[in-house]
Enzyme design. Sequence first.
Site, mmCIF file in Angstrom:
data_model
loop_
_atom_site.group_PDB
_atom_site.id
_atom_site.type_symbol
_atom_site.label_atom_id
_atom_site.label_comp_id
_atom_site.label_asym_id
_atom_site.label_seq_id
_atom_site.Cartn_x
_atom_site.Cartn_y
_atom_site.Cartn_z
ATOM 1 N N LYS A 231 0.728 -1.022 0.317
ATOM 2 C CA LYS A 231 0.278 -0.067 0.078
ATOM 3 C C LYS A 231 0.547 1.131 -0.308
ATOM 4 O O LYS A 231 0.162 1.996 -0.922
ATOM 5 C CB LYS A 231 -0.956 -0.131 0.754
ATOM 6 N N ARG A 232 2.174 0.829 0.693
ATOM 7 C CA ARG A 232 2.764 2.323 0.494
ATOM 8 C C ARG A 232 3.909 2.653 -0.689
ATOM 9 O O ARG A 232 4.323 3.377 -1.297
ATOM 10 C CB ARG A 232 4.314 2.284 1.760
#
Length: 484
Positions: free
Chosen positions: A255-256
Amino acid sequence: MNQPLRVRYAPSPTGHLHIGGARTALFDYLLARRHGGAFVVRFEDTDQTRHKESGIADQLNGLKWLGLEWDESVDIGGPYAPYRQMERLDIYKKYLDQLLESGHAYHCYCSESDLEQERAEQEARGEMGGYSGKCRNLTAEQIAAYQAEGRQPSTRFRVPADRVIGFEDKVREHVEFDSNGIGDFIIARPDGIPTYNFAVIVDDHTMNINLVIRGEEHLSNTPRQILMYEALGMPVPEFAHLALILNQDRKKMSKRDESIIQFIEQYKELGYLPEAVLNFIALLGWSPGGEEEMFSKEELIAQFDLERVSKSPAVFDMDKLNWMNNAYLKKAPLSRVVDLCVPHLVKAGYIQADLDAASQEWVTALVGLNQERMRYAAEIVELASLFFKEELVIDDEAAAVLKEEHVPAVLSAFLAQVEQAEAFTVEAIPALLKAVQKETGYKGKQLFMSIRSALTGQVHGPDLNVSLYLLGKEKVAARLRSLL
Ligand code: GLU
């Protein structure tokens, strides 16, 4: 399948709609529409530590923006309401009691530290099993002793030994698990709130879901769920587990990861077209079979099936998405692209929020000039900066042009034309250039390239008449004066 198809998207409302969830929802939606079934959106909100109240609206807004209308959910209700787990606790309780009574589940009094100690001991012995089954067969005295200590039990499912749990996955085909690799797992916490694996089967059963589409990360949950369906005497739905979406480096997407835009909300904010994003997401794992890549929602509904969904991971190619969005932008009505661009120009301070007629015309010309090359609407700010910069940056090629001998004559003749021009519109500008040609005798490249270089600092660029109009009479005259 004789029953009408019922599929569901069941996010945990922890934030905005992610590209992976959007794909699951899209595949659900397409199949439901294709087969006249129902698309249910319900929420798995039992994890109060990760829960965000805005998460429900965020998820629904993302789906709405993509054009994925649901048939049943928290906002519109439906025959199987409620559609969020925290409002269904009494339903889970009923099935939990049933499992406890039939002996398929038992109370476990192990505390977190008991379990940690157990794990450490297993590790020291080089084992990697799950829960040892310590509380499987407690005597009445042992239970009484735990209760006297004030311990609140969690509830575990009793996993049968030596079972091969197999199923035919619609994407992965035959899948098998050995029950000996699955420890007795918790289905309700001490506060009575069910865990995912248990709540999900109760929801799927009570909502008559007959096809479960979800990400591959849930594949190992499926044998646990099948065992519970069996224990409760419930029919097992069909499953389709979608392969991972990898980032551009073919690594698992985190997600980063900033090399790709992962949340639908961001696409909306950047001025992508929902139908382009939808088209792109459909191709994350599904292939239509031919060369064609551009599909409207209706075409996808007519063609989509799980047979053509790949078992191998899909690679998220940001360049392809940008290419596709540009292709959709080019075909979109100009007024729609203008509407997408205006908020970005306002935010950049280039225009006022309430446009008068002249500004509306100006913005329309600006967007029209760049519609072909914009990948998404937010890029208009960069593309428009040329018309707002106080200091013109002249690149090397343009600087070379401006050193040519004929340039001063062309520029001063043009300045004179501009100064005395009554109208400085796209329609009026060609006549001014024509007059310069007549007066100086320079035409074609010598005329246009000099003027373009002087006013835009570049030898190539979009339509010259429109560019001059966008700069406006004042800026054109000022730039010419400062050069001369
Ligand atoms: N809440 C789960 C998720 O978001 C749903 C899994 C499922 O569809 O069973 O991954």
